[in-house]
Design an enzyme around this catalytic site. Sequence first.
Site, PDB file in Angstrom:
ATOM      1  N   ARG A   1      -2.685  60.988 -37.174  1.00 12.64           N
ATOM      2  CA  ARG A   1      -2.075  61.998 -38.379  1.00 12.64           C
ATOM      3  C   ARG A   1      -2.816  61.604 -39.699  1.00 12.64           C
ATOM      4  O   ARG A   1      -2.222  62.379 -40.425  1.00 12.64           O
ATOM      5  CB  ARG A   1      -0.649  61.524 -38.736  1.00 12.64           C
TER       6      ARG A   1
ATOM      7  N   ARG B   1       8.224  66.242 -44.835  1.00 14.38           N
ATOM      8  CA  ARG B   1       7.556  65.857 -43.597  1.00 14.38           C
ATOM      9  C   ARG B   1       6.518  67.005 -43.296  1.00 14.38           C
ATOM     10  O   ARG B   1       5.372  67.004 -43.222  1.00 14.38           O
ATOM     11  CB  ARG B   1       8.051  65.525 -42.406  1.00 14.38           C
TER      12      ARG B   1
ATOM     13  N   ARG C   1      18.582  61.528 -35.609  1.00 11.62           N
ATOM     14  CA  ARG C   1      17.161  60.937 -36.241  1.00 11.62           C
ATOM     15  C   ARG C   1      17.663  61.069 -37.717  1.00 11.62           C
ATOM     16  O   ARG C   1      17.959  62.027 -38.364  1.00 11.62           O
ATOM     17  CB  ARG C   1      16.009  61.747 -35.981  1.00 11.62           C
TER      18      ARG C   1
ATOM     19  N   LYS D   1       5.726  68.983 -29.918  1.00 13.64           N
ATOM     20  CA  LYS D   1       4.380  67.874 -29.259  1.00 13.64           C
ATOM     21  C   LYS D   1       5.039  67.054 -28.222  1.00 13.64           C
ATOM     22  O   LYS D   1       4.716  66.906 -27.491  1.00 13.64           O
ATOM     23  CB  LYS D   1       4.070  67.205 -30.455  1.00 13.64           C
TER      24      LYS D   1
ATOM     25  N   ARG E   1      17.995  70.238 -34.038  1.00 15.44           N
ATOM     26  CA  ARG E   1      17.969  68.776 -33.434  1.00 15.44           C
ATOM     27  C   ARG E   1      19.136  67.941 -34.306  1.00 15.44           C
ATOM     28  O   ARG E   1      19.643  67.032 -33.870  1.00 15.44           O
ATOM     29  CB  ARG E   1      16.584  68.308 -33.484  1.00 15.44           C
TER      30      ARG E   1
HETATM   31  P1  B4P Z   1       8.316  68.086 -31.929  1.00  8.63           P
HETATM   32  O1  B4P Z   1       7.118  68.424 -32.439  1.00  8.63           O
HETATM   33  O2  B4P Z   1       8.122  67.235 -30.527  1.00  8.63           O
HETATM   34  O3  B4P Z   1       9.062  66.815 -32.747  1.00  8.63           O
HETATM   35  P2  B4P Z   1       8.696  65.354 -32.975  1.00  8.63           P
HETATM   36  O4  B4P Z   1       7.954  64.928 -31.822  1.00  8.63           O
HETATM   37  O5  B4P Z   1       9.955  64.729 -33.292  1.00  8.63           O
HETATM   38  O6  B4P Z   1       7.865  65.520 -34.225  1.00  8.63           O
HETATM   39  P3  B4P Z   1       7.970  64.639 -35.510  1.00  8.63           P
HETATM   40  O7  B4P Z   1       6.478  64.994 -36.263  1.00  8.63           O
HETATM   41  O8  B4P Z   1       9.104  65.333 -36.142  1.00  8.63           O
HETATM   42  O9  B4P Z   1       8.194  63.410 -35.219  1.00  8.63           O
HETATM   43  P4  B4P Z   1       7.282  62.043 -34.580  1.00  8.63           P
HETATM   44  O10 B4P Z   1       8.158  61.327 -33.831  1.00  8.63           O
HETATM   45  O11 B4P Z   1       6.106  62.258 -34.279  1.00  8.63           O
HETATM   46  O12 B4P Z   1       9.391  69.223 -31.643  1.00  8.63           O
HETATM   47  C1  B4P Z   1      10.834  68.467 -31.196  1.00  8.63           C
HETATM   48  C2  B4P Z   1      11.985  69.645 -31.546  1.00  8.63           C
HETATM   49  O13 B4P Z   1      11.596  71.266 -31.221  1.00  8.63           O
HETATM   50  C3  B4P Z   1      12.944  69.208 -30.274  1.00  8.63           C
HETATM   51  O14 B4P Z   1      14.292  69.357 -30.858  1.00  8.63           O
HETATM   52  C4  B4P Z   1      12.724  69.900 -29.178  1.00  8.63           C
HETATM   53  O15 B4P Z   1      14.090  70.238 -28.304  1.00  8.63           O
HETATM   54  C5  B4P Z   1      12.407  71.638 -29.895  1.00  8.63           C
HETATM   55  N1  B4P Z   1      11.528  72.361 -28.912  1.00  8.63           N
HETATM   56  C6  B4P Z   1      10.363  71.899 -28.478  1.00  8.63           C
HETATM   57  N2  B4P Z   1       9.671  72.959 -27.767  1.00  8.63           N
HETATM   58  C7  B4P Z   1      10.565  74.212 -27.993  1.00  8.63           C
HETATM   59  C8  B4P Z   1      10.550  75.378 -27.690  1.00  8.63           C
HETATM   60  N3  B4P Z   1       9.527  76.096 -27.062  1.00  8.63           N
HETATM   61  N4  B4P Z   1      11.692  76.311 -28.245  1.00  8.63           N
HETATM   62  C9  B4P Z   1      12.510  75.842 -29.096  1.00  8.63           C
HETATM   63  N5  B4P Z   1      12.592  74.570 -29.535  1.00  8.63           N
HETATM   64  C10 B4P Z   1      11.677  73.516 -29.107  1.00  8.63           C
HETATM   65  O16 B4P Z   1       7.216  61.144 -36.179  1.00  8.63           O
HETATM   66  C11 B4P Z   1       8.372  60.824 -36.882  1.00  8.63           C
HETATM   67  C12 B4P Z   1       8.005  60.083 -38.012  1.00  8.63           C
HETATM   68  O17 B4P Z   1       7.376  58.643 -37.658  1.00  8.63           O
HETATM   69  C13 B4P Z   1       6.949  60.690 -38.881  1.00  8.63           C
HETATM   70  O18 B4P Z   1       7.509  61.306 -39.944  1.00  8.63           O
HETATM   71  C14 B4P Z   1       6.124  59.320 -39.557  1.00  8.63           C
HETATM   72  O19 B4P Z   1       7.097  58.879 -40.707  1.00  8.63           O
HETATM   73  C15 B4P Z   1       6.207  58.212 -38.547  1.00  8.63           C
HETATM   74  N6  B4P Z   1       4.925  58.352 -37.646  1.00  8.63           N
HETATM   75  C16 B4P Z   1       4.772  58.679 -36.403  1.00  8.63           C
HETATM   76  N7  B4P Z   1       3.496  58.832 -36.012  1.00  8.63           N
HETATM   77  C17 B4P Z   1       2.805  58.317 -37.071  1.00  8.63           C
HETATM   78  C18 B4P Z   1       1.454  58.112 -37.430  1.00  8.63           C
HETATM   79  N8  B4P Z   1       0.514  58.583 -36.332  1.00  8.63           N
HETATM   80  N9  B4P Z   1       0.993  57.695 -38.601  1.00  8.63           N
HETATM   81  C19 B4P Z   1       1.958  57.371 -39.528  1.00  8.63           C
HETATM   82  N10 B4P Z   1       3.307  57.620 -39.494  1.00  8.63           N
HETATM   83  C20 B4P Z   1       3.756  58.078 -38.236  1.00  8.63           C
END
Ligand code: B4P
Length: 193
Positions: free
Chosen positions: A90, A147, A135, A14, A129
């Site tokens: 979410r 998660r 993280r 994402k 990652r």
């Molecule tokens: P992403 O899917 O981009 O990971 P993310 O944004 O970090 O999602 P995540 O759900 O873990 O964390 P978030 O910050 O939203 O994937 C990235 C990885 O994949 C990277 O390493 C990238 O390099 C790799 N990648 C991407 N494309 C690729 C490809 N084509 N091939 C290979 N590799 C690839 O949330 C973190 C925490 O915050 C949550 O767990 C929750 O506690 C809280 N939170 C955030 N938003 C919230 C909400 N709306 N409500 C409640 N809690 C919330």
Amino acid sequence: MLNIVIFGAPGSGKGTQAQLMAEKYNLMHLSTGDILRSSIERQTPKGIEAKKYIDKGELVPDEVVNAIVARRINENHDKFNGFVFDGFPRTTAQAEELDKMLSEKDATLNLMLAMEVKHEELMSRLNNRAKTGNRTDDQNLSIIENRITIYHEITKPVIDFYKAQNKFNAINGMGTIEEIFERIDLAVKPHNL
Ligand code: B4P
């Protein structure tokens, strides 16, 4: 305005794709995860509260996240062509709130892009990652699994909310970053007039 939700399990890409969309369509990239991590780093009251949940792989309470998003929309709605919401909504309650926030600006959500990635690929991306990043929620296999479980149990029903509004678009999230962005670009094109 062009307002897009990018949706998917942790590790579905994402954040990566949201950044590309923000650049190409002049949107504000609003990642609730990034904002929460920055609040934790600055040790703000919200950050200290959020850390308790994030470190266990749990969702931060809706009211905390909704307030973060409402503030960013109020401050930035006239500075960009629109928003790409990354990691938000979410929960269905967050999705309902987002509709209200946008309608207060006489705007609406145009489309939801749901990234579809196999479980083994999610685990492999997050494990990679963990090796290079700092993280706290990537460091431990059981937190990563928590998660992903929460995604299936609490977050996935948001898909039905947007299906009912005819805004749901599935995107094959397997392949290179460029290949995936081409699929996204095709889905966005009819809405970006
Ligand atoms: P992403 O899917 O981009 O990971 P993310 O944004 O970090 O999602 P995540 O759900 O873990 O964390 P978030 O910050 O939203 O994937 C990235 C990885 O994949 C990277 O390493 C990238 O390099 C790799 N990648 C991407 N494309 C690729 C490809 N084509 N091939 C290979 N590799 C690839 O949330 C973190 C925490 O915050 C949550 O767990 C929750 O506690 C809280 N939170 C955030 N938003 C919230 C909400 N709306 N409500 C409640 N809690 C919330």
